[in-house]
Scaffold this motif. Sequence first.
Motif, short mmCIF file in Angstrom:
data_model
loop_
_atom_site.label_atom_id
_atom_site.label_comp_id
_atom_site.label_asym_id
_atom_site.label_seq_id
_atom_site.Cartn_x
_atom_site.Cartn_y
_atom_site.Cartn_z
N GLY A 16 53.23 47.54 53.06
CA GLY A 16 53.14 47.70 54.36
C GLY A 16 54.07 46.66 55.03
N GLU A 17 55.11 46.08 54.42
CA GLU A 17 56.20 45.48 55.01
C GLU A 17 57.37 45.94 54.91
N ASP A 18 58.35 45.47 55.68
CA ASP A 18 59.64 46.06 55.77
C ASP A 18 60.87 45.01 55.79
N GLY A 22 61.16 41.15 55.11
CA GLY A 22 61.83 41.11 53.88
C GLY A 22 63.24 40.36 53.78
N ASN A 23 63.76 40.66 54.92
CA ASN A 23 65.28 39.82 55.04
C ASN A 23 65.04 38.28 55.53
N SER A 41 64.40 44.44 48.27
CA SER A 41 64.75 45.98 48.30
C SER A 41 63.37 46.68 48.69
N ILE A 42 63.71 47.73 49.33
CA ILE A 42 62.87 48.62 49.95
C ILE A 42 63.32 50.01 49.06
N GLU A 48 55.97 52.72 51.60
CA GLU A 48 55.98 51.20 52.51
C GLU A 48 55.76 50.26 51.56
N LYS A 49 56.75 50.01 50.85
CA LYS A 49 56.68 49.15 49.89
C LYS A 49 58.01 48.15 49.93
N MET A 50 57.86 46.68 49.93
CA MET A 50 58.89 46.05 49.73
C MET A 50 58.81 45.12 48.54
N ASN A 51 59.78 45.10 47.87
CA ASN A 51 60.07 44.41 46.51
C ASN A 51 60.75 43.06 46.77
#
Lengths: 105, 340
Positions: A16-18, A22-23, A41-42, A48-51
């Motif tokens: 649920g994050e972008d 992320g940045n 990385s998305i 809707e996944k942010m690694n």
Amino acid sequence: MTVRHPGGSASFEILGEDHTLGNALRYIIMKNPEVEFCGYSIPHPSEEKMNIRIQIYPEYWEHTKPYDALMKGLDDLADLCDHITHAFKEARDNFVEPGDNSEQR
Amino acid sequence: MDDYDTIYGSDRGPQITIKEADSRHAQIVLSNCDLAFANALRRIMLAEIPTIAIDIVEIQTNTSVIPDEFLCHRLGMVPLDSTNIDDKLIYTRDCFCDQYCERCSVTLSLHARCTGEDNVTVYARDLVIAEGAQLGSPVINDPEGQGTVICKLRKGQELRLKCIAKKGIAKEHAKWAPTAAVGFEYDPWNKLRHIDYWYEEDAKEEWPKSKYADWEEPPIEGEPFNYDAVPSRFYLDIESAGSLPPDEILQQGIKYLQEKLAAVIETFSNKNETGDGFGDGVRSPGQDYSMGGMGGGGAGYETPYQGGRTPFGGGGFGGATEYGGRLMGGHKCVAAVAMG
């Protein structure tokens, strides 16, 4: 959220994050001198996944885990937000509309 | 401040200067800041600040030339006053009411009829807000005090409808956007060469100077390129759509960024009983998924293919929110959800 790779490096998956988080988080974690590498990385735009990957310098492995660096990053970012709020309020209170002061809120 | 030196060393951290401001827009300079944070702020101001907008429309009579769904869309786009929304309204999904109630919605009604020979124009000011509502009145900024045009009626045509306005964010639908635009610029002299200007003969002659150019030193002729330089001054131009004043947009932006952080911290803390970050959710690369939950009140895991639903309820295709769409079937009157 799920964690991979025990030890000095790990990847965290935040749902649920972008790029908004992320940045900024990546940047603030990289500021930590104990962190060797941090990247995010998305993998796919419709999921809707942010690694986020964190690697700690080997000399800090004893007392710092990637999880700690992540939590510190989140805390630091929250502190930065507090600071910005403070700076904005100060700027707003000092701001005087040229020739008009009706817009002071 | 507090833990702050560890991030920014001995300097004072980011500074803010307000260049210009009025009730609808603000130009601010964010200096000694980094690109990632400035961009996070920009993104959050565009998409994640809650406002109120018309979400459900119950149409009793519409004999105008505009079809119902077209009218609903127009109504949805009307900016409604959303100041201090967090103290006044909750999301319908967090409310325990069946459909909607005064805790999670504001009702506006509209009744207009053209009786004379001349056409009648229906404006946003004709929306009548329910008594006792703390927010949600149509934003009117024009000198005539009319607001935006909703539709026009010819002799004998009539409009009678009820609008239910709800709280939401622009990530779900742009009608909830507090900003019309957020200008974002850095390095007005292009010293960092992040832009490669196209030119006929001479880029310097052909391209207009940035409006922020006077705020920074022009480059010195023959100056060697600094490979280590990074942008640190950001010029933001917050243009309000009317629902929130620009200073509230900025403050709410920071607030919601912090709420994001808090949600992530909380989720990790709950997962992490062992204290090393490798709670129950550990998995190796390539291993099959065992999905963890998600923080921030979202709906958790959803397949991206079924209906394209976001955790925020919306989704482009059905044109109905998870909560709004469900309601429609139960109504006898013609109803449509005000989503594009």
